[in-house]
Write a protein that holds these residues in place. Structure first.
Motif: not given
Length: 650
Positions: A113-114, A117, A121, A134-135, A138, A144, A162, A431, A434
């Motif tokens: 997910v990270l 994300c 972006t 952003s990470c 999050l 999360t 995602l 996400p 974020s």
């Protein structure tokens, strides 16, 4: 690469390593809710048989009491209501470390997910600093993290969403037709399997189709290819549901009524939603073609007329709108506005209207994440049609769909997810929130000027932490004392932040130092407060629930042997579910038919040479001893507060 970017990369890597270490060393592998207990049962059964049916001991004694109410009996076999892809993917880990393997899958999914994300972006804005921010947002400022250390598939589902969204944006901005087509098919392929992880992952579909349909000229080929890509995954889900429930549909929870009602209610909402999408489509086309004043008036009259006609021919439309608006305020702003006549299992209400689960306060979205007020910035950018319009619209699409559905079905889903102290059904939005928040901070820096400085920001963080500790820990002896800091303070922070945002539109904050410092300080407070609530309130409470259920499950496993039949109340499923790992053990729930089949099932089990155990309240044991079990004796083996576990002997 600047020193700041290098520092953030190192920090992210360290956080990922810390996350895995914490998962391995401190997670309590117990159940948060019925869902996690079901997934354990599913993983155990799949590891034994490789099939979709639940294993519930031997089958020599047929009885309705062998079916837990959430499950469905089809063709003589017991099936769970939830999809099976999560336990299937977790199978290697389950074989290695048992139930903890489900936690491992989610921990690994969190890393994915990270990564997505960051990639989303970066692909949209080509700004490494923004992508890293952003990470970090999050991780630190949303809830999360806690769902990455859980045994239900929220995190794995989010990874699918995602990945599909990333494939969408690659297709949307690809340079050649062939690349566009390949990415579109891949987006559909990933999204098609997502509902086999969690059924509500189907909500990603509009976010994949609408960008192509609203493009000018319409990109129908890519939309069609997305649809084609979903076929394999939806076919697998359909076949699975046919085996489990006898239903040729990819979206079904079988006979589990509350969830089935929530989804059927959502289908009703699709009628007006489809009308809104159609009108929006017409409006976009009109804007592209440059309608004159008369055309715009005609379009407005068409919209109003359509709403009037819909209300006339669909009487339920008014009620749908009223309920959705009411639910939206309850779930997004202030959960204390929930009608006092509404109650769900295990829920309590405070004198001021707070919703309490397991001795802790549940919160609406803004009460959990007050910094979301800053999303006013990208909303205004969209309304103004700025240079980042396509990127921002894409980022808002999935949250809009998820929030729309979650608010509409808020009550059907037990106030947004039952025992959880935050709204778990809105996890897919995190996400995107974020990314949009990091974008808003960048844009505000351009308009407000730079941050007040590291020293001032650090001081603001420290004072926010001190205030949180003072309000939630210092001499707090009653639960109601937490209502103000947890349910009122976040709304106050969000309101002040909104005021500063509006002031920033009216006044050049670059020229008014006091306002600029106040604005940045409020945003910092909002971010820090959100993180503190997520990590110091929600996370520990959820972990405590899992730890308590883990200890209880281990105590039951210690006294109940293999090849036994175990009777429990339906409300004690979470307490007894860990027994599914016992060999040839059968779980039975006499309350399913009002204890009607209880004596016969008990007799059958004992006649087959199995030992019989039960967990009941003390008063119920007395009633059974003087009633249907008067010819049996009881041997207590464990006392758990008002309940006791006893072996039933002839």
């Amino acid at each position: 690469m600047t020193l700041m970017i290098k520092t953030k990369i190192v920090l992210l890597v360290a956080l990922v390593a810390a996350h895995l270490a914490i998962t391995v060393t401190t997670v309590a592998p117990g159940y948060m809710s019925i869902d996690e207990a079901l997934y354990h049962w599913m993983a155990e059964s799949f590891s034994r048989t490789g099939g979709l049916a639940l294993v519930n001991g031997s089958e020599e004694c047929a009885s309705p009491e062998l079916r837990y109410p959430y499950n469905t009996l089809h063709n003589g076999r017991l099936y769970p209501p939830v999809p099976y892809l999560f336990p299937v993917l977790a199978w290697p880990f389950y074989k290695m470390v048992g139930y903890f393997g489900l936690f491992v899958v989610n921990a690994l999914a969190f890393i994915g997910v990270l990564i997505f994300c960051f990639l989303i972006t970066q692909r949209l804005f080509q700004d490494t600093n923004l992508s890293l921010n952003s990470c970090l947002l999050l991780i630190f400022c949303t809830y999360t993290w806690e769902y990455s250390q859980a045994a239900w598939p929220h995190m794995l589902s989010l990874l699918f969403l995602l990945a599909a969204f990333y494939a969408l944006i690659r297709s949307y901005w690809a340079s050649t037709r062939r690349v566009k087509a390949l990415w579109a098919v891949l987006a559909g392929l990933i999204a098609g399997f997502a509902p086999s992880v969690r059924v509500d992952a189907i909500l990603v579909f509009p976010a994949l189709f609408l960008p192509f349909l609203f493009a000018w000229p319409p990109r129908l080929l890519e939309a069609l290819l997305v649809a084609v890509g979903t076929v394999p995954g939806l076919a697998v889900a359909t076949m699975s549901n046919y085996v489990k429930f006898g239903m040729l549909t990819p979206l079904s929870y079988g006979g589990y009524r509350p969830t089935a009602e929530a989804y059927s209610a959502a289908y009703e909402a699709m009628i007006p939603a489809a009308g809104v999408v159609l009108l929006a489509l017409v409006a976009v086309r009109a804007r592209k073609k440059g309608l004159g004043r008369g055309g715009k008036i005609a379009l407005g009259m068409l919209g109003v007329g359509s709403c009037v006609l819909a209300g006339f021919f669909l009487p339920q439309l008014t009620e749908i709108c009223r309920q959705t608006i009411s639910n939206a305020y309850m779930s997004l702003v202030d959960i204390t506005s929930l009608d006092r006549s509404v109650f769900f299992s295990a829920m309590e209400r405070s004198p001021e209207g707070g919703v309490v689960y397991a001795g802790a306060y549940k919160k609406a979205l803004l009460q959990s994440l007050p910094f979301l007020a800053v999303l006013l910035v990208p909303v205004i950018r969209v309304a103004q049609g700025d240079k980042d319009l396509p990127e921002l619209v894409l980022l808002f699409l999935l949250p809009a769909v998820v929030v729309g559905y979650a608010t509409y079905s808020f009550l059907q889903h037990e106030a947004g997810g039952g025992l959880c102290l935050n709204l778990r059904y809105l996890l897919p939005c995190m996400p995107f929130f974020s990314i949009l928040t990091a974008y808003a901070a960048r844009e505000l820096q351009n308009s407000w000027g730079s941050f007040p400085g590291l020293v001032w920001t650090t001081l603001a963080c420290f004072l926010t932490g001190a205030a949180y500790f003072f309000l939630t820990e210092w001499h707090v002896t009653r639960l109601t004392a937490l209502e103000y800091p947890l349910l009122r303070v976040p709304l106050l922070i969000a309101l002040v932040l909104l005021v500063f945002l509006v002031l920033g539109m009216l006044v050049d904050l670059n020229r008014v130092t006091l306002l600029r410092v106040g604005a940045w300080t409020t945003l910092t407070v909002a971010l820090v407060w959100s993180g503190l609530v997520a990590f110091l309130y929600d996370y520990p409470h959820h972990r405590n629930v899992r730890a308590a259920n883990y200890i209880l499950g281990e105590r039951l496993r210690a006294v109940v042997p293999d090849n036994a039949i175990f009777f429990a109340g339906t409300g004690l499923f979470v307490s007894s579910a860990k027994l599914v790992t016992k060999d040839r053990l059968t779980l039975a729930y006499p309350a399913v038919d009002g204890f009607e089949d209880f004596p016969q099932l008990l007799s059958c089990g004992l006649h087959a040479g199995r030992r019989a155990f039960a967990i009941f309240p003390q008063e119920l044991w007395k009633d059974l001893a003087s009633g249907p079990l008067r010819s049996y004796t009881f041997k207590p083996v464990l006392v758990l507060g008002d309940f006791s576990v006893a072996e039933i002997l002839r």
